[in-house]
Design a protein around this motif. Structure first.
Motif, PDB file in Angstrom:
ATOM      1  N   GLN A   1     -49.801  -5.319  -2.697  1.00 58.08           N
ATOM      2  CA  GLN A   1     -49.996  -5.530  -4.221  1.00 58.08           C
ATOM      3  C   GLN A   1     -48.396  -5.938  -4.760  1.00 58.08           C
ATOM      4  OE1 GLN A   1     -52.140  -2.560  -6.151  1.00 58.08           O
ATOM      5  NE2 GLN A   1     -53.108  -1.825  -4.404  1.00 58.08           N
TER       6      GLN A   1
ATOM      7  N   THR B   1     -46.426  -6.734  -8.085  1.00 55.27           N
ATOM      8  CA  THR B   1     -46.208  -6.838  -9.482  1.00 55.27           C
ATOM      9  C   THR B   1     -46.033  -7.864 -10.341  1.00 55.27           C
ATOM     10  OG1 THR B   1     -44.207  -5.989  -9.833  1.00 55.27           O
ATOM     11  CG2 THR B   1     -45.848  -4.431  -9.367  1.00 55.27           C
ATOM     12  N   GLU B   2     -46.290  -8.198 -11.578  1.00 53.30           N
ATOM     13  CA  GLU B   2     -45.885  -9.407 -12.174  1.00 53.30           C
ATOM     14  C   GLU B   2     -44.258  -9.617 -12.296  1.00 53.30           C
ATOM     15  OE1 GLU B   2     -47.640 -11.886 -14.026  1.00 53.30           O
ATOM     16  OE2 GLU B   2     -49.252 -10.914 -12.838  1.00 53.30           O
TER      17      GLU B   2
ATOM     18  N   CYS C   1     -60.245  -7.276  -8.120  1.00 49.43           N
ATOM     19  CA  CYS C   1     -60.130  -7.397  -9.572  1.00 49.43           C
ATOM     20  C   CYS C   1     -59.372  -5.939  -9.760  1.00 49.43           C
ATOM     21  CB  CYS C   1     -61.530  -7.408 -10.170  1.00 49.43           C
ATOM     22  SG  CYS C   1     -62.299  -9.036  -9.984  1.00 49.43           S
ATOM     23  N   GLU C   2     -59.778  -4.757  -9.439  1.00 49.50           N
ATOM     24  CA  GLU C   2     -59.256  -3.536  -9.792  1.00 49.50           C
ATOM     25  C   GLU C   2     -57.933  -3.328  -8.976  1.00 49.50           C
ATOM     26  OE1 GLU C   2     -61.564  -0.329 -10.230  1.00 49.50           O
ATOM     27  OE2 GLU C   2     -63.237  -1.501 -11.265  1.00 49.50           O
TER      28      GLU C   2
ATOM     29  N   GLY D   1     -55.760  -7.054  -9.080  1.00 50.80           N
ATOM     30  CA  GLY D   1     -55.543  -7.765 -10.560  1.00 50.80           C
ATOM     31  C   GLY D   1     -55.095  -6.762 -11.435  1.00 50.80           C
ATOM     32  N   ARG D   2     -55.953  -5.612 -11.383  1.00 50.16           N
ATOM     33  CA  ARG D   2     -55.581  -4.373 -12.434  1.00 50.16           C
ATOM     34  C   ARG D   2     -54.540  -3.326 -12.062  1.00 50.16           C
ATOM     35  NH1 ARG D   2     -61.831  -4.428 -13.328  1.00 50.16           N
ATOM     36  NH2 ARG D   2     -62.061  -6.487 -14.094  1.00 50.16           N
ATOM     37  N   GLU D   3     -54.358  -3.630 -10.710  1.00 44.81           N
ATOM     38  CA  GLU D   3     -53.584  -2.571 -10.016  1.00 44.81           C
ATOM     39  C   GLU D   3     -53.883  -1.205 -10.702  1.00 44.81           C
ATOM     40  OE1 GLU D   3     -49.306  -3.420 -10.212  1.00 44.81           O
ATOM     41  OE2 GLU D   3     -49.729  -5.450  -9.643  1.00 44.81           O
ATOM     42  N   ALA D   4     -55.297  -0.703 -10.473  1.00 51.45           N
ATOM     43  CA  ALA D   4     -55.757   0.541 -10.867  1.00 51.45           C
ATOM     44  C   ALA D   4     -55.260   1.444  -9.988  1.00 51.45           C
ATOM     45  CB  ALA D   4     -57.332   0.592 -10.450  1.00 51.45           C
TER      46      ALA D   4
ATOM     47  N   SER E   1     -57.559  -9.639 -13.078  1.00 47.76           N
ATOM     48  CA  SER E   1     -57.440  -8.677 -14.180  1.00 47.76           C
ATOM     49  C   SER E   1     -58.441  -8.881 -15.300  1.00 47.76           C
ATOM     50  CB  SER E   1     -56.139  -8.652 -14.869  1.00 47.76           C
ATOM     51  OG  SER E   1     -55.746  -9.794 -15.374  1.00 47.76           O
ATOM     52  N   TYR E   2     -58.882  -9.938 -15.535  1.00 47.24           N
ATOM     53  CA  TYR E   2     -59.844 -10.324 -16.675  1.00 47.24           C
ATOM     54  C   TYR E   2     -61.384 -10.360 -16.097  1.00 47.24           C
ATOM     55  CZ  TYR E   2     -55.683 -11.037 -19.793  1.00 47.24           C
ATOM     56  OH  TYR E   2     -54.543 -10.672 -20.182  1.00 47.24           O
TER      57      TYR E   2
END
Length: 254
Positions: A122, A124-125, A172-173, A176-179, A252-253
């Protein structure tokens, strides 16, 4: 002094090893105990080269190479013929140490590529921005492969939509969203069975000793190489990182 196995342990180890992909949970625990104990005094020089915790590397070796828990349960064992033969089952601590060292050598061979990009981890941006540099440079990296940001966005949306639901949720989670809790947390919340295997096949996690060619065989790797036309090579890391950035934003969307 290297710890040696008793004759009973040697016989037990060989028996467990030959059917290591069909072991019951208690047998896995026994296998882990025998191998872990035999490797206590095994300290090949590659341990220092990798610069990681010895206990973690031993655990990864047992997980990946001994118990083979990340192997596809629906496929035949893809180990080399010498490892599939009855004669290849190690019966001594010396043999186990040799297997362990070979695993560490594989890890060191892949370390240069992983330093450029730990594909599947993962990211990060902020890390992506640091590695990508200016936006113009990132777009130039895509343009070298005949791609634009908009084209990759559309391809990413189609890729996400076509995934089976468990893999789509993990992407996605978890990516994308790094839950919270990472992939294991996502899997727990959604009751996703065999999540580590699913994530590995998808390309969200990558074997520590894996080479670029290995990643190209994952679902994400095939999408990057076949749909987008970008080879999984160190020279293409700028373009691949931009693809991951766009994919992460779309995921993420989704």
């Amino acid at each position: 002094m290297q710890e040696t196995l008793s004759s009973e342990q040697s016989v037990e180890l060989v028996g467990l090893w030959r059917r290591r992909q069909t072991l019951a949970p208690d047998e896995m625990g026994r296998m882990y105990g025998i191998v872990g104990s035999a490797l206590k005094a095994c300290n090949p020089p590659e341990l220092q080269v990798l610069g990681e915790g010895r206990q973690e590397l031993v655990a990864q070796f047992i997980y990946v190479k001994v118990l083979r828990l990340d192997a596809d349960p629906d496929e035949a064992d893809d180990a080399p013929d010498r490892e599939r033969s009855n004669h290849s089952a190690p019966s001594s601590s010396f043999a186990l140490c040799a297997y362990f060292r070979r695993y560490l050598i594989d890890c060191t061979r892949a370390s240069s590529f992983r330093r450029k990009l730990s594909i599947g981890d993962q990211i990060t941006e902020a890390q992506l921005e640091d590695r990508l540099g200016a936006d113009d440079d990132a777009l130039d990296a895509l343009a070298e492969h005949g791609l634009s940001g908009a084209a990759v966005q559309l391809a990413a949306r189609a890729f996400i939509a076509a995934l089976p639901e468990p893999e789509r949720i993990l992407l996605c989670e978890g990516f994308g969203r790094e839950a919270a809790g990472g992939l294991s947390g996502v899997a727990s919340r959604h009751s996703i069975a065999s999540y580590h295997y699913r994530a590995g096949r998808l390309g969200l996690v990558h074997k520590r000793e894996g080479l670029p060619a290995d990643y190209a065989r994952t679902t994400l790797g095939q999408w990057i190489t076949q749909t987008l036309g970008i080879a999984i090579e160190a020279d293409n890391m700028g373009a691949i990182l931009q693809v991951f950035k766009i994919l992460g934003a779309e995921a993420s969307y989704a």
